[in-house]
Design a protein around this motif. Structure first.
Motif, PDB file in Angstrom:
ATOM      1  N   ARG A  64       1.412  10.811   9.904  1.00 34.20           N
ATOM      2  CA  ARG A  64       1.090   9.374   9.878  1.00 34.20           C
ATOM      3  C   ARG A  64       1.372   8.693  11.216  1.00 34.20           C
ATOM      4  O   ARG A  64       0.977   7.541  11.425  1.00 34.20           O
ATOM      5  CB  ARG A  64       1.889   8.685   8.773  1.00 34.20           C
ATOM      6  N   ALA A  65       2.047   9.375  12.122  1.00 37.81           N
ATOM      7  CA  ALA A  65       2.317   8.771  13.435  1.00 37.81           C
ATOM      8  C   ALA A  65       1.018   8.369  14.129  1.00 37.81           C
ATOM      9  O   ALA A  65       0.971   7.364  14.852  1.00 37.81           O
ATOM     10  CB  ALA A  65       3.105   9.754  14.303  1.00 37.81           C
ATOM     11  N   ALA A  66      -0.055   9.117  13.868  1.00 39.91           N
ATOM     12  CA  ALA A  66      -1.345   8.810  14.502  1.00 39.91           C
ATOM     13  C   ALA A  66      -1.950   7.519  13.981  1.00 39.91           C
ATOM     14  O   ALA A  66      -2.847   6.961  14.600  1.00 39.91           O
ATOM     15  CB  ALA A  66      -2.307   9.974  14.290  1.00 39.91           C
ATOM     16  N   GLN A  67      -1.439   7.021  12.836  1.00 39.44           N
ATOM     17  CA  GLN A  67      -1.905   5.709  12.350  1.00 39.44           C
ATOM     18  C   GLN A  67      -1.240   4.569  13.117  1.00 39.44           C
ATOM     19  O   GLN A  67      -1.612   3.410  12.994  1.00 39.44           O
ATOM     20  CB  GLN A  67      -1.556   5.539  10.868  1.00 39.44           C
ATOM     21  N   VAL A  68      -0.210   4.914  13.903  1.00 37.77           N
ATOM     22  CA  VAL A  68       0.534   3.900  14.656  1.00 37.77           C
ATOM     23  C   VAL A  68       0.089   3.895  16.116  1.00 37.77           C
ATOM     24  O   VAL A  68      -0.280   2.861  16.669  1.00 37.77           O
ATOM     25  CB  VAL A  68       2.056   4.179  14.545  1.00 37.77           C
ATOM     26  N   LEU A  69       0.126   5.063  16.722  1.00 37.09           N
ATOM     27  CA  LEU A  69      -0.291   5.219  18.126  1.00 37.09           C
ATOM     28  C   LEU A  69      -0.937   6.591  18.263  1.00 37.09           C
ATOM     29  O   LEU A  69      -0.416   7.569  17.715  1.00 37.09           O
ATOM     30  CB  LEU A  69       0.916   5.141  19.058  1.00 37.09           C
ATOM     31  N   THR A  70      -2.007   6.642  19.040  1.00 32.09           N
ATOM     32  CA  THR A  70      -2.653   7.941  19.208  1.00 32.09           C
ATOM     33  C   THR A  70      -2.242   8.612  20.524  1.00 32.09           C
ATOM     34  O   THR A  70      -2.602   9.756  20.770  1.00 32.09           O
ATOM     35  CB  THR A  70      -4.180   7.788  19.188  1.00 32.09           C
ATOM     36  N   GLN A  71      -1.516   7.879  21.365  1.00 32.18           N
ATOM     37  CA  GLN A  71      -1.005   8.433  22.622  1.00 32.18           C
ATOM     38  C   GLN A  71       0.481   8.077  22.729  1.00 32.18           C
ATOM     39  O   GLN A  71       0.907   7.071  22.154  1.00 32.18           O
ATOM     40  CB  GLN A  71      -1.729   7.794  23.823  1.00 32.18           C
ATOM     41  N   PRO A  72       1.244   8.847  23.513  1.00 33.32           N
ATOM     42  CA  PRO A  72       2.687   8.562  23.591  1.00 33.32           C
ATOM     43  C   PRO A  72       3.003   7.379  24.520  1.00 33.32           C
ATOM     44  O   PRO A  72       3.723   7.534  25.517  1.00 33.32           O
ATOM     45  CB  PRO A  72       3.266   9.869  24.130  1.00 33.32           C
ATOM     46  N   LEU A 116       5.084  -5.003   9.245  1.00 32.66           N
ATOM     47  CA  LEU A 116       4.030  -4.828   8.234  1.00 32.66           C
ATOM     48  C   LEU A 116       2.810  -5.702   8.513  1.00 32.66           C
ATOM     49  O   LEU A 116       1.710  -5.388   8.056  1.00 32.66           O
ATOM     50  CB  LEU A 116       4.584  -5.092   6.829  1.00 32.66           C
ATOM     51  N   GLN A 117       3.002  -6.799   9.276  1.00 37.61           N
ATOM     52  CA  GLN A 117       1.818  -7.570   9.676  1.00 37.61           C
ATOM     53  C   GLN A 117       0.925  -6.726  10.596  1.00 37.61           C
ATOM     54  O   GLN A 117      -0.289  -6.853  10.595  1.00 37.61           O
ATOM     55  CB  GLN A 117       2.236  -8.852  10.402  1.00 37.61           C
ATOM     56  N   ILE A 118       1.541  -5.865  11.375  1.00 40.41           N
ATOM     57  CA  ILE A 118       0.772  -5.055  12.327  1.00 40.41           C
ATOM     58  C   ILE A 118       0.311  -3.738  11.681  1.00 40.41           C
ATOM     59  O   ILE A 118      -0.821  -3.301  11.885  1.00 40.41           O
ATOM     60  CB  ILE A 118       1.633  -4.791  13.588  1.00 40.41           C
ATOM     61  N   TYR A 119       1.202  -3.154  10.881  1.00 44.60           N
ATOM     62  CA  TYR A 119       0.874  -1.878  10.224  1.00 44.60           C
ATOM     63  C   TYR A 119       1.142  -1.977   8.712  1.00 44.60           C
ATOM     64  O   TYR A 119       2.128  -1.417   8.207  1.00 44.60           O
ATOM     65  CB  TYR A 119       1.723  -0.743  10.818  1.00 44.60           C
ATOM     66  N   PRO A 120       0.270  -2.675   7.968  1.00 45.85           N
ATOM     67  CA  PRO A 120       0.527  -2.826   6.523  1.00 45.85           C
ATOM     68  C   PRO A 120       0.589  -1.489   5.802  1.00 45.85           C
ATOM     69  O   PRO A 120       1.251  -1.369   4.764  1.00 45.85           O
ATOM     70  CB  PRO A 120      -0.659  -3.675   6.034  1.00 45.85           C
ATOM     71  N   GLY A 121      -0.060  -0.479   6.356  1.00 51.46           N
ATOM     72  CA  GLY A 121      -0.061   0.838   5.714  1.00 51.46           C
ATOM     73  C   GLY A 121       1.302   1.515   5.707  1.00 51.46           C
ATOM     74  O   GLY A 121       1.480   2.554   5.075  1.00 51.46           O
ATOM     75  N   LEU A 122       2.282   0.938   6.411  1.00 50.97           N
ATOM     76  CA  LEU A 122       3.609   1.581   6.462  1.00 50.97           C
ATOM     77  C   LEU A 122       4.591   0.971   5.449  1.00 50.97           C
ATOM     78  O   LEU A 122       5.795   1.179   5.549  1.00 50.97           O
ATOM     79  CB  LEU A 122       4.200   1.462   7.874  1.00 50.97           C
ATOM     80  N   ALA A 123       4.041   0.229   4.460  1.00 50.52           N
ATOM     81  CA  ALA A 123       4.919  -0.483   3.515  1.00 50.52           C
ATOM     82  C   ALA A 123       5.910   0.442   2.812  1.00 50.52           C
ATOM     83  O   ALA A 123       7.024   0.039   2.484  1.00 50.52           O
ATOM     84  CB  ALA A 123       4.070  -1.228   2.491  1.00 50.52           C
ATOM     85  N   ASP A 124       5.531   1.686   2.585  1.00 49.99           N
ATOM     86  CA  ASP A 124       6.428   2.593   1.848  1.00 49.99           C
ATOM     87  C   ASP A 124       7.359   3.390   2.766  1.00 49.99           C
ATOM     88  O   ASP A 124       8.154   4.207   2.290  1.00 49.99           O
ATOM     89  CB  ASP A 124       5.579   3.581   1.032  1.00 49.99           C
ATOM     90  N   VAL A 125       7.279   3.154   4.063  1.00 43.66           N
ATOM     91  CA  VAL A 125       8.082   3.971   4.995  1.00 43.66           C
ATOM     92  C   VAL A 125       9.517   3.451   5.049  1.00 43.66           C
ATOM     93  O   VAL A 125       9.758   2.246   5.067  1.00 43.66           O
ATOM     94  CB  VAL A 125       7.418   3.932   6.399  1.00 43.66           C
ATOM     95  N   LYS A 126      10.464   4.384   5.071  1.00 46.87           N
ATOM     96  CA  LYS A 126      11.886   4.020   5.082  1.00 46.87           C
ATOM     97  C   LYS A 126      12.324   3.600   6.486  1.00 46.87           C
ATOM     98  O   LYS A 126      11.967   4.268   7.465  1.00 46.87           O
ATOM     99  CB  LYS A 126      12.695   5.256   4.669  1.00 46.87           C
ATOM    100  N   LEU A 127      13.066   2.498   6.563  1.00 46.04           N
ATOM    101  CA  LEU A 127      13.660   2.100   7.846  1.00 46.04           C
ATOM    102  C   LEU A 127      15.066   2.698   7.883  1.00 46.04           C
ATOM    103  O   LEU A 127      15.954   2.272   7.142  1.00 46.04           O
ATOM    104  CB  LEU A 127      13.703   0.579   7.968  1.00 46.04           C
ATOM    105  N   THR A 128      15.239   3.695   8.705  1.00 45.88           N
ATOM    106  CA  THR A 128      16.491   4.452   8.671  1.00 45.88           C
ATOM    107  C   THR A 128      17.594   3.774   9.479  1.00 45.88           C
ATOM    108  O   THR A 128      18.773   3.944   9.193  1.00 45.88           O
ATOM    109  CB  THR A 128      16.264   5.869   9.241  1.00 45.88           C
ATOM    110  N   TYR A 129      17.212   3.075  10.529  1.00 48.03           N
ATOM    111  CA  TYR A 129      18.190   2.388  11.386  1.00 48.03           C
ATOM    112  C   TYR A 129      17.716   0.955  11.614  1.00 48.03           C
ATOM    113  O   TYR A 129      16.506   0.705  11.738  1.00 48.03           O
ATOM    114  CB  TYR A 129      18.304   3.069  12.757  1.00 48.03           C
ATOM    115  N   ALA A 130      18.660   0.029  11.713  1.00 44.54           N
ATOM    116  CA  ALA A 130      18.340  -1.359  12.065  1.00 44.54           C
ATOM    117  C   ALA A 130      19.516  -1.896  12.865  1.00 44.54           C
ATOM    118  O   ALA A 130      20.665  -1.751  12.451  1.00 44.54           O
ATOM    119  CB  ALA A 130      18.139  -2.195  10.797  1.00 44.54           C
TER     120      ALA A 130
END
Ligand SMILES: Cc1cc2nc3c(=O)[nH]c(=O)nc-3n(C[C@H](O)[C@H](O)[C@H](O)COP(=O)(O)OP(=O)(O)OC[C@H]3O[C@@H](n4cnc5c(N)ncnc54)[C@H](O)[C@@H]3O)c2cc1C
Length: 436
Positions: free
Chosen positions: A277-285, A331-345
């Motif tokens: 799913r990283a490719a749904q966020v950025l396709t290049q590093p 989530l405004q930028i990537y609504p598709g990540l709603a189920d992703v866990k935020l491990t650190y804040a």
């Protein structure tokens, strides 16, 4: 209340991804009893350690006093984006300081990037190239095209590429943006490992680093030959010069600086590794930041975790639920990540100035200070440290040319700027009044 102690445990890094995965660095001793040094540096972030490294390499006896641990402050918590230029665009710089000064400031910012890349290479911290700027309105692309052309023609910088909607979305697959630009000369890196690596370099060059050594008072030498006395909780250091490198955490240790440099908190989260799913966020590093006033910025780490920054406050306290605050813009930028866990804040405190240019000052005859990089400090703080070291060595006029820039005080000055903002007027109304 003091931001140095209000959100974190004494001597501990915040609960960040960076801290959890950092390169090892043995603890440095606490300063106890009386010591002497040519130069005392207050604060072990990029500014302080760059100054200490350059001074130690020039043969000076230098001591760094850090209240917590190396990289405890913004340097160990930031978004890791190594941007080009100053915080102000060149047109704004030309209006503020004239064309010649704007050219010089651009060149200094390029030097800051080169210096930071060099320090990262010496510290074995990889730098990945490419920072994209995400536009929300078509007019922002028009503005960018003009700037790109000016930078190439007048400033000799031709590494920025304008990207129409489809080209931008191929890089940053989000519906939140209509276009963008990609700066191939900017980059991103692991910020805490950089500052840890710099501490190793400074230590190896002979600098004496002291942790858990909070400086609570400085008695400046006022006449020729009179020493400066820097007081910590359990010791004191007698020195010829002192460098203030506490940035957003300096508090009221110096009132001249405090009146001009205001702390502000900013927040980041890191997700679990995203796998395919990283490719749904950025396709290049690459790294990305957008044009929102409260800027959103993000990149992927080597394990495919999204490191996303967004949200700020002006308060002695971070919000109780940082993850919830940052999840909203994410989530405004990537609504598709709603189920992703935020491990650190985590949160951190940076420092801004009225005109968004760093504040370089000589608050006392043998005292130099640089701070207030206004969110653009990764490169500039490293350069500031070097310029302060050179000023003490009597080399170059880089420090003085930066100190000559206007650096107006905030309304209310050192005593009132914070109570005024926190209690009454509010940051957002001040921002509107000052046209930030
Ligand atoms: C969340 C966040 C994201 C950011 N993202 C970016 C980014 O992507 N790109 C970018 O260019 N910039 C970014 N910045 C800004 C950047 O991190 C800072 O400009 C830079 O790190 C400043 O470095 P510094 O050494 O001056 O200050 P700091 O790193 O804050 O170091 C100051 C140190 O001084 C110590 N100190 C203060 N007072 C005392 C005292 N009295 N006695 C002893 N020690 C003291 C503190 O403990 C601290 O360790 C970000 C900042 C934050 C908080």
């Amino acid at each position: 209340m003091n931001l140095l102690f209000s959100n974190d445990r004494l001597g501990e890094y915040p609960p960040s991804l960076y801290a959890a995965t950092r390169d090892p660095l043995p603890a440095f001793p606490e300063q106890r009893g009386e010591a002497r040094a040519d130069v005392v540096v207050v604060g072990a972030g990029y500014t302080g350690l760059s100054a200490a490294l350059h001074l130690a390499e020039a043969g000076r006896d230098v001591m760094v006093l850090e209240a917590h641990r190396v990289g405890f402050g913004a340097s160990g918590r930031n978004g890791g984006q190594l941007g080009s230029g100053q915080r102000l665009e060149v047109d704004e710089l030309e209006r503020m300081a004239g064309v010649e000064a704007a050219l010089r400031l651009w060149d200094m910012a390029e030097e800051a990037k080169r210096l930071t890349r060099d320090l990262a290479a010496r510290a074995n911290v990889p730098v990945l190239d490419g920072i994209a700027h995400a536009f929300r309105k078509p007019a922002e692309l028009d503005h960018a095209r003009g700037l790109i052309e000016r930078l190439a023609r007048d400033y000799g910088y031709d590494r920025i590429e304008a990207l129409e909607r489809d080209a931008f979305r191929a890089l940053v697959p989000s519906d939140a943006y209509v276009a963008g630009e990609l700066d191939h000369g900017a980059g991103h890196l692991n910020p805490l490992n950089l500052v840890i690596g710099m501490a190793r370099l400074a230590d190896a060059a002979g600098a004496n680093i002291r942790e858990l050594s909070h400086v609570h008072h400085i008695r400046h030498g006022r006449r020729a030959g009179e020493k400066t006395v820097v007081q910590t909780g359990k010791g004191r250091v007698i020195c010829d010069h002192v460098i203030l490198a506490g940035n957003g955490y300096l508090g009221n240790l110096d009132t001249h600086v405090a009146a001009r440099v205001m702390p502000i908190n900013n927040f980041i989260v890191a997700t679990e590794p995203l796998g395919a799913r990283a490719a749904q966020v950025l396709t290049q590093p690459i790294g990305v930041h957008d044009t929102k006033f409260v800027v959103n910025y993000w990149r992927l780490d080597p394990e495919g975790r999204l490191i996303f920054g967004g949200g700020e406050n002006v308060s002695y306290r971070f919000p109780a639920d940082i993850a919830a605050k940052v999840r909203k813009p994410l989530l405004q930028i990537y609504p598709g990540l709603a189920d992703v866990k935020l491990t650190y804040a985590w949160g951190g405190t940076l420092a801004i100035t009225m005109n968004r240019m760093p504040c370089f000052a000589r608050p006392a005859p043998n005292c130099l200070s640089a701070s207030g990089y206004s969110g653009h400090g990764l490169a500039l703080a490293n350069l500031a440290g070097k310029l302060m070291a050179q000023a003490i060595e009597g080399q170059g006029d880089g420090f003085d040319s930066m100190a000559a820039l206007p650096s107006p005080a905030f309304p209310g000055g050192a005593a009132l700027r914070w109570p005024m903002l926190v209690a009454g007027m509010g940051w957002y109304s001040l921002r509107d009044r000052l046209g930030f």
